[in-house]
Structures are given as C-alpha cells and as structure tokens.
Design an enzyme around this catalytic site. Structure first.
Site, mmCIF file in Angstrom:
data_model
loop_
_atom_site.group_PDB
_atom_site.id
_atom_site.type_symbol
_atom_site.label_atom_id
_atom_site.label_comp_id
_atom_site.label_asym_id
_atom_site.label_seq_id
_atom_site.Cartn_x
_atom_site.Cartn_y
_atom_site.Cartn_z
ATOM 1 N N LYS A 141 33.164 -5.200 63.044
ATOM 2 C CA LYS A 141 32.710 -4.005 63.769
ATOM 3 C C LYS A 141 31.200 -3.830 63.658
ATOM 4 O O LYS A 141 30.570 -3.349 64.590
ATOM 5 C CB LYS A 141 33.497 -2.762 63.382
ATOM 6 C CG LYS A 141 33.233 -2.166 62.054
ATOM 7 C CD LYS A 141 34.173 -0.999 61.813
ATOM 8 C CE LYS A 141 34.482 -0.811 60.347
ATOM 9 N NZ LYS A 141 33.341 -0.579 59.466
ATOM 10 N N ARG B 295 36.590 8.050 59.365
ATOM 11 C CA ARG B 295 37.516 7.012 58.936
ATOM 12 C C ARG B 295 38.888 7.595 58.612
ATOM 13 O O ARG B 295 39.824 6.855 58.337
ATOM 14 C CB ARG B 295 36.943 6.380 57.675
ATOM 15 C CG ARG B 295 37.025 4.873 57.593
ATOM 16 C CD ARG B 295 36.405 4.530 56.265
ATOM 17 N NE ARG B 295 36.211 3.154 55.948
ATOM 18 C CZ ARG B 295 35.077 2.481 56.106
ATOM 19 N NH1 ARG B 295 34.049 3.020 56.694
ATOM 20 N NH2 ARG B 295 34.975 1.253 55.654
ATOM 21 N N ARG C 208 30.198 -13.565 54.265
ATOM 22 C CA ARG C 208 29.234 -12.550 54.732
ATOM 23 C C ARG C 208 28.118 -12.310 53.721
ATOM 24 O O ARG C 208 28.340 -12.191 52.528
ATOM 25 C CB ARG C 208 30.000 -11.243 54.965
ATOM 26 C CG ARG C 208 29.126 -10.049 55.252
ATOM 27 C CD ARG C 208 29.852 -8.991 55.988
ATOM 28 N NE ARG C 208 30.913 -8.353 55.233
ATOM 29 C CZ ARG C 208 31.713 -7.420 55.755
ATOM 30 N NH1 ARG C 208 31.587 -7.066 57.017
ATOM 31 N NH2 ARG C 208 32.658 -6.870 55.014
ATOM 32 N N ARG D 115 28.165 -8.395 49.330
ATOM 33 C CA ARG D 115 28.639 -7.068 48.954
ATOM 34 C C ARG D 115 29.646 -7.194 47.814
ATOM 35 O O ARG D 115 30.526 -8.049 47.879
ATOM 36 C CB ARG D 115 29.306 -6.395 50.158
ATOM 37 C CG ARG D 115 28.303 -5.956 51.192
ATOM 38 C CD ARG D 115 28.936 -5.506 52.466
ATOM 39 N NE ARG D 115 30.133 -4.689 52.304
ATOM 40 C CZ ARG D 115 30.705 -4.013 53.289
ATOM 41 N NH1 ARG D 115 30.185 -4.053 54.503
ATOM 42 N NH2 ARG D 115 31.785 -3.308 53.089
#
Ligand code: AMP
Length: 253
Positions: free
Chosen positions: A20, A98, A138, A171
């Site tokens: 996203k 959310r 990522r 992360r």
C-alpha cells in the site's frame, strides 16, 4: 499539464506487505495528490524520541496497534496542520483509519464537520506469500518514508537512500513471526472497518493482484473514472493521432 476535476480524498487499506505504501507513492506522483502515512508519522516520533514515539516503539515492535483515540489525535492534528479539513482538498491516507472506531471518530470529529468526507476507500487484496516475500526484502529510509525492495526496487547504492545517501534500515516489525501477528491484527480490525465503509455510500472499492504493477493499472483507471479525465494530447503531439497515454490532473487546493 495537470488538472483535477473533482477533489479526491482517499484511503488505502491493505495488510502488511500488500504494497500500500508503493501504491500510495505512485498515486501521489502521478496525480500530484499529497498523502500521509500513520506508520511514517509514528516512525518519525520514534526517531525524534517524543513521548508518543516512546509509547509507539514498544507497541509497534510487538505487532500491536496503538490506542484508537491516541492515533486519531495524532493524525487529526496532522490534517489540521496541513489545512486538509476542507471540501476542496485532495489527499491520500495510508494506514489510518485502521479500525472502525478510528473511522467513526475521524468522520464524527473531523471530516464530517469540515464537509471533507473520504470519497474513495481502496481495499488491496494480495496473496499471502507475495506479502511475506515483500516484507522480507523491504528496506526503508525513515526520515522520508521512502521504501525499497531488494528484488523489485533496490537502492542505487546498496543500503543507502537514493536521494539523501543516508543509511536504510529494516523495520523491526518486518520479521516473519511479527508479520503473522500483524496480519491477524489487520484482519480482526479491518473486517469491521470494511463493513463500515460498505455502509458509507459508494466509497469502497476492492482490487486484487499479485504485483504492484497489476494492481496499480486497475487503481489508476478507477481514480480517473471517479475523479479525473485522461487527456488525449494526440491532436498536437505530432504522432498522427496516437493516444499519448498521459493522464493529467490539477490539484485545486
Ligand atoms: P504501517 O507502517 O502502516 O505498517 O504501521 C506500522 C505500525 O504502526 C503498525 O503495525 C501499528 O503498530 C502502528 N500503527 C500505524 N497506524 C496505526 C493506526 N491507524 N492505528 C493503530 N496503530 C497504528
């Protein structure tokens, strides 16, 4: 040239690793719509060592969600700071609301009174193994929120941000065990949220695909269909009337 026909206030919903952030970034660039990501706001708080950052850090690392009222306050203050609470504005939200409670608070306290309701909520549907693969590969540049993928979109210099040259990091919540938790949290909190938007007029739209490119092509078409127009520049482009393929928008904020 850019031209926006109608204000577009959008939310992208998708599980961790659904891309996203990537879709948001592409929409922002193509349609010149500004956006904010709740995860990026929190990561900046953590980096700056604020009170909110200290609370957020332990919650995020456990793959849990921050309290609804705190999150709503944090994002609402950002919306106000940017003067986005107005019916003529266009923007994109990534990661907030959310939960149904956040959506209700945002609508009742901020968007409703400002007559600036969300007019497109996109639900991204991506196979689970594609999401796992994405989070394992990522890297992020925390100050800007820029995201890299070692397979599809590697940085030009390994481990360094393309724009600033600063180090990239993984992360802490991009870990397969934490991913499972985040996915479960996402499902539990998003199903009621999707239901909420289903009952909020014609705002909810779902799109499925394995890759960001497949999803983006459909998303782009939908945004044009709802808010914009494709501009055919063939009349003066010297290519004998071929479709130029360029999409043009104006952000009339
Ligand atoms: P994201 O970058 O959107 O995946 O967000 C990273 C983490 O920040 C999430 O796993 C949550 O712990 C926290 N977070 C971000 N947005 C919200 C939100 N709207 N409500 C609660 N927690 C959030």
């Amino acid at each position: 040239m850019s031209r926006l026909l109608r204000p577009a206030r959008m939310l992208l919903l998708g599980p961790p690793g659904s891309g996203k952030g990537t879709q948001t970034e592409r929409l922002r660039k193509q349609f010149e719509i500004p956006g904010i990501s709740s995860g990026d706001i929190l990561r900046r708080h953590i980096k700056d060592g604020t009170e909110i950052g200290q609370l957020a850090s332990s919650i995020i690392n456990q793959g849990k969600l921050l309290p609804d009222d705190l999150m709503t306050k944090v994002v609402a203050s950002e919306l106000r700071r940017r003067h986005w609470l107005s019916p003529s504005t266009s923007w994109l939200l990534d990661g907030f609301p959310r939960t149904q409670a956040q959506a209700e608070m945002l609508d009742a306290q901020e968007l409703g009174p400002a007559n600036a309701g969300m007019n497109l909520v996109v639900e991204l549907q991506v196979p689970e193994d594609a999401m796992l693969d994405r989070i394992a590969n990522r890297l992020v540049h925390v100050p800007s929120g820029r995201v890299y993928n070692l397979t599809y979109n590697p940085p030009k210099v390994p481990g360094r941000d393309d724009v600033t040259g600063e180090p990239l990091s993984q992360r802490p919540d991009d870990d397969p065990a934490v991913f499972r938790k985040r996915l479960n949290e996402y499902r539990a909190s998003t199903e009621p949220l999707v239901e909420y938007y289903k009952n909020s007029g014609d705002v909810l739209w779902s799109v499925a695909g394995e890759t960001s490119d497949v999803i983006y092509a459909q998303l782009e078409r939908e945004v044009v269909r709802r808010f914009g127009e494709s501009v055919d520049e063939s009349a003066d482009n010297g290519f004998g009337g071929c479709w130029s393929g360029r999409l043009a928008f104006v952000n009339n904020n």
